[in-house]
Design a protein around this motif. Sequence first.
Motif, PDB file in Angstrom:
ATOM      1  N   ALA A  34      -6.564  -5.323  -2.748  1.00 16.15           N
ATOM      2  CA  ALA A  34      -6.776  -3.966  -2.245  1.00 16.15           C
ATOM      3  C   ALA A  34      -8.093  -3.820  -1.504  1.00 16.15           C
ATOM      4  O   ALA A  34      -8.357  -2.773  -0.912  1.00 16.15           O
ATOM      5  CB  ALA A  34      -6.720  -2.966  -3.411  1.00 16.15           C
ATOM      6  N   GLY A  35      -8.939  -4.861  -1.513  1.00 12.21           N
ATOM      7  CA  GLY A  35     -10.181  -4.800  -0.763  1.00 12.21           C
ATOM      8  C   GLY A  35      -9.964  -4.751   0.728  1.00 12.21           C
ATOM      9  O   GLY A  35     -10.856  -4.318   1.473  1.00 12.21           O
ATOM     10  N   GLY A  36      -8.804  -5.190   1.199  1.00  6.17           N
ATOM     11  CA  GLY A  36      -8.459  -5.073   2.600  1.00  6.17           C
ATOM     12  C   GLY A  36      -9.515  -5.660   3.519  1.00  6.17           C
ATOM     13  O   GLY A  36      -9.877  -6.828   3.418  1.00  6.17           O
ATOM     14  N   TYR A  64       0.857  -1.193   0.000  1.00  6.09           N
ATOM     15  CA  TYR A  64       0.000   0.000   0.000  1.00  6.09           C
ATOM     16  C   TYR A  64       0.891   1.240   0.000  1.00  6.09           C
ATOM     17  O   TYR A  64       1.637   1.472   0.931  1.00  6.09           O
ATOM     18  CB  TYR A  64      -0.871  -0.030   1.252  1.00  6.09           C
ATOM     19  CG  TYR A  64      -1.917   1.042   1.375  1.00  6.09           C
ATOM     20  CD1 TYR A  64      -2.315   1.829   0.303  1.00  6.09           C
ATOM     21  CD2 TYR A  64      -2.541   1.261   2.602  1.00  6.09           C
ATOM     22  CE1 TYR A  64      -3.295   2.795   0.441  1.00  6.09           C
ATOM     23  CE2 TYR A  64      -3.523   2.217   2.759  1.00  6.09           C
ATOM     24  CZ  TYR A  64      -3.893   2.996   1.679  1.00  6.09           C
ATOM     25  OH  TYR A  64      -4.864   3.951   1.823  1.00  6.09           O
ATOM     26  N   GLY A  65       0.810   2.005  -1.071  1.00  4.51           N
ATOM     27  CA  GLY A  65       1.667   3.175  -1.227  1.00  4.51           C
ATOM     28  C   GLY A  65       2.770   2.982  -2.247  1.00  4.51           C
ATOM     29  O   GLY A  65       3.484   3.936  -2.580  1.00  4.51           O
ATOM     30  N   ASP A  66       2.935   1.776  -2.758  1.00 10.71           N
ATOM     31  CA  ASP A  66       3.930   1.518  -3.793  1.00 10.71           C
ATOM     32  C   ASP A  66       3.507   2.218  -5.088  1.00 10.71           C
ATOM     33  O   ASP A  66       2.332   2.511  -5.324  1.00 10.71           O
ATOM     34  CB  ASP A  66       4.034   0.008  -4.027  1.00 10.71           C
ATOM     35  CG  ASP A  66       5.314  -0.403  -4.751  1.00 10.71           C
ATOM     36  OD1 ASP A  66       6.142   0.472  -5.053  1.00 10.71           O
ATOM     37  OD2 ASP A  66       5.478  -1.621  -5.002  1.00 10.71           O
ATOM     38  N   ARG A 101      -8.089 -10.440   2.560  1.00  8.69           N
ATOM     39  CA  ARG A 101      -6.842 -11.084   2.965  1.00  8.69           C
ATOM     40  C   ARG A 101      -6.717 -12.450   2.302  1.00  8.69           C
ATOM     41  O   ARG A 101      -7.380 -13.402   2.669  1.00  8.69           O
ATOM     42  CB  ARG A 101      -6.820 -11.224   4.483  1.00  8.69           C
ATOM     43  CG  ARG A 101      -5.570 -11.846   5.096  1.00  8.69           C
ATOM     44  CD  ARG A 101      -4.328 -11.007   4.947  1.00  8.69           C
ATOM     45  NE  ARG A 101      -3.658 -11.227   3.665  1.00  8.69           N
ATOM     46  CZ  ARG A 101      -2.512 -10.666   3.333  1.00  8.69           C
ATOM     47  NH1 ARG A 101      -1.913  -9.834   4.157  1.00  8.69           N
ATOM     48  NH2 ARG A 101      -1.968 -10.895   2.150  1.00  8.69           N
ATOM     49  N   VAL A 102      -5.918 -12.523   1.284  1.00  9.32           N
ATOM     50  CA  VAL A 102      -5.540 -13.801   0.677  1.00  9.32           C
ATOM     51  C   VAL A 102      -4.024 -13.924   0.776  1.00  9.32           C
ATOM     52  O   VAL A 102      -3.312 -12.937   0.949  1.00  9.32           O
ATOM     53  CB  VAL A 102      -5.991 -13.926  -0.795  1.00  9.32           C
ATOM     54  CG1 VAL A 102      -7.485 -13.753  -0.932  1.00  9.32           C
ATOM     55  CG2 VAL A 102      -5.250 -12.946  -1.677  1.00  9.32           C
ATOM     56  N   CYS A 120      -1.238  -8.573 -11.290  1.00 11.39           N
ATOM     57  CA  CYS A 120      -1.637  -8.974  -9.939  1.00 11.39           C
ATOM     58  C   CYS A 120      -0.842  -8.146  -8.936  1.00 11.39           C
ATOM     59  O   CYS A 120       0.380  -8.041  -9.053  1.00 11.39           O
ATOM     60  CB  CYS A 120      -1.362 -10.454  -9.709  1.00 11.39           C
ATOM     61  SG  CYS A 120      -2.114 -11.524 -10.962  1.00 11.39           S
ATOM     62  N   SER A 121      -1.538  -7.560  -7.973  1.00 14.37           N
ATOM     63  CA  SER A 121      -0.827  -6.680  -7.051  1.00 14.37           C
ATOM     64  C   SER A 121      -1.208  -6.971  -5.610  1.00 14.37           C
ATOM     65  O   SER A 121      -2.362  -7.271  -5.293  1.00 14.37           O
ATOM     66  CB  SER A 121      -1.068  -5.207  -7.398  1.00 14.37           C
ATOM     67  OG  SER A 121      -2.436  -4.900  -7.438  1.00 14.37           O
ATOM     68  N   ASP A 122      -0.201  -6.838  -4.758  1.00 13.10           N
ATOM     69  CA  ASP A 122      -0.314  -7.159  -3.337  1.00 13.10           C
ATOM     70  C   ASP A 122      -0.258  -5.862  -2.539  1.00 13.10           C
ATOM     71  O   ASP A 122       0.804  -5.258  -2.400  1.00 13.10           O
ATOM     72  CB  ASP A 122       0.826  -8.092  -2.934  1.00 13.10           C
ATOM     73  CG  ASP A 122       0.827  -8.406  -1.453  1.00 13.10           C
ATOM     74  OD1 ASP A 122      -0.203  -8.183  -0.795  1.00 13.10           O
ATOM     75  OD2 ASP A 122       1.873  -8.872  -0.959  1.00 13.10           O
ATOM     76  N   HIS A 123      -1.386  -5.433  -2.005  1.00 14.56           N
ATOM     77  CA  HIS A 123      -1.468  -4.163  -1.293  1.00 14.56           C
ATOM     78  C   HIS A 123      -1.448  -4.337   0.224  1.00 14.56           C
ATOM     79  O   HIS A 123      -1.464  -3.337   0.948  1.00 14.56           O
ATOM     80  CB  HIS A 123      -2.757  -3.432  -1.677  1.00 14.56           C
ATOM     81  CG  HIS A 123      -2.874  -3.132  -3.132  1.00 14.56           C
ATOM     82  ND1 HIS A 123      -2.850  -1.848  -3.652  1.00 14.56           N
ATOM     83  CD2 HIS A 123      -3.012  -3.942  -4.212  1.00 14.56           C
ATOM     84  CE1 HIS A 123      -2.974  -1.881  -4.960  1.00 14.56           C
ATOM     85  NE2 HIS A 123      -3.073  -3.153  -5.325  1.00 14.56           N
ATOM     86  N   LEU A 124      -1.448  -5.558   0.722  1.00 17.05           N
ATOM     87  CA  LEU A 124      -1.699  -5.778   2.146  1.00 17.05           C
ATOM     88  C   LEU A 124      -0.482  -6.316   2.889  1.00 17.05           C
ATOM     89  O   LEU A 124       0.348  -7.017   2.340  1.00 17.05           O
ATOM     90  CB  LEU A 124      -2.859  -6.762   2.342  1.00 17.05           C
ATOM     91  CG  LEU A 124      -4.223  -6.344   1.811  1.00 17.05           C
ATOM     92  CD1 LEU A 124      -5.265  -7.382   2.201  1.00 17.05           C
ATOM     93  CD2 LEU A 124      -4.629  -4.973   2.328  1.00 17.05           C
ATOM     94  N   SER A 125      -0.440  -5.947   4.156  1.00 16.59           N
ATOM     95  CA  SER A 125       0.446  -6.550   5.147  1.00 16.59           C
ATOM     96  C   SER A 125      -0.283  -6.427   6.474  1.00 16.59           C
ATOM     97  O   SER A 125      -1.366  -5.824   6.550  1.00 16.59           O
ATOM     98  CB  SER A 125       1.787  -5.802   5.207  1.00 16.59           C
ATOM     99  OG  SER A 125       1.596  -4.495   5.739  1.00 16.59           O
ATOM    100  N   GLU A 126       0.295  -6.979   7.529  1.00 17.66           N
ATOM    101  CA  GLU A 126      -0.340  -6.827   8.831  1.00 17.66           C
ATOM    102  C   GLU A 126      -0.429  -5.349   9.205  1.00 17.66           C
ATOM    103  O   GLU A 126      -1.428  -4.878   9.747  1.00 17.66           O
ATOM    104  CB  GLU A 126       0.434  -7.611   9.895  1.00 17.66           C
ATOM    105  CG  GLU A 126       0.209  -9.112   9.845  1.00 17.66           C
ATOM    106  CD  GLU A 126       0.938  -9.793   8.689  1.00 17.66           C
ATOM    107  OE1 GLU A 126       1.782  -9.132   8.050  1.00 17.66           O
ATOM    108  OE2 GLU A 126       0.672 -10.976   8.420  1.00 17.66           O
TER     109      GLU A 126
END
Length: 454
Positions: A83-85, A13-15, A174-175, A33-39
């Motif tokens: 990105a649905g978080g 998130y923010g990249d 979260r996947v 395909c993009s990964d927007h999430l972390s803890e």
Amino acid sequence: MKTVRIGAGPGFYGDSWAPVRATIERGEVRYVCSDHLSELTLAILAKDRAKDPQAGYTRDLVPMLAELLPLALPRGVRFVLNAGGLNPLAARDALLAALARVGARARVVAVTGDALLDRLAELEAAGLAPTPFEPGGAPLSQVRERLIFANAYLGARPIADALALGADIVITGRVADAALFLGPLVHELGWAWDDWDRLAQGAVVGHLLECSAQAAGGNFAGDWQAVPDLAHGGFPIAEVGEDGAAIVTKAPGTGGRVSFETLREQLLYEVHDPHAYHTPDVTVDLGGVTLDDLGGDRVRVTGARGAPPPERLKVVAGYPDGWVGTALMGYAWPDAEAKARAAAAMLRTRATDARLAIDEWHEEYLGLDSLHGPLAPRPAAEPNEVYLRVAARSAERRAAEAFTRLVPPLALAGPPGAGGYGGLMPARELLGFWTGLVSRAAVAPRIEAAEVTA
């Protein structure tokens, strides 16, 4: 043999998504395909949702796709994003509204079912409550009443199902990171869900691509100075065949580097056991993976082996866990380190005098040990300046805020040579994390489709 080309999008998130333009225009990809999430991202989104029930998804979703979809849709490029978080349906609806405003036509599918918070009582009654991730870990009951989110890590199957419905855009919560890429591969190449070796190869591809530029020369710990034109670096692309063999590359004309070294580094990133890398879809053995550097920013990836996935899914849950006040000030030569340490001691003394309920202190000295901590060697010469960053954690907001008010007097009543004052951060609430495992029987992924027509 059929192949499919998948490009990496942002890795957090923010990249930046600027490199995705070249991937779409020159990379001949079918998917991004993009990964927007972390803890940490989930903690940010939880605070957003607490202020607005329609928030809780990453706010880069709409501007990113508003820019990229005019390039992607005419080329048939599809997107898969987590990105649905914490609120995939709100993310889907916000995107549909934005598409309607510009007259774009797209089918958007949200993947839900990862959220467990509202179902915990039901799961507990059924004997399916999540258990600690580590043996002997704290039980969920210790934080149960404070939880503000609890989400299971879903796998690739609902993503593949969403694509089978004709989705142009799949928005998930979260996947697992690699599942974002594995879903399209299974959909396109017709792999079976018990074809463990192919699934393992797909998971390896996802793992290599999930961190945007990191597999293409970004954040490279090797000969990073020799990576060309990193300012215009491309994101990695994988061309994957029906047998699972992949060639990782990047769009022509972009900077960065895809090589044996950059992929080897990413392959081992965040892998605790290379012979049992657990994902929701497959357990991957990386021991036989071969990286053949073909030159010209092309590396062939083969040899992953797979076994059935774990019986349970990982769960991450968050809860309010106190407040922190922070401050930053610099001290100049001579005696820069001694001054900074004396200032930290004064803050501790004054906090004690004020009877502030400080539960935990964190001090770091920028220029000495802020990155390497106790492993940092002593400098050969006295540094020109040292910055003190200090954080005080308390269960009480009042105490964290009172701590920050102790800092300004140091300017005139503390050690000499203070400068580069970084200001005071407002006291902010901290989020604690609980991780656990939950039975697959407790988790029911759902796909919810909608579309806008021009």
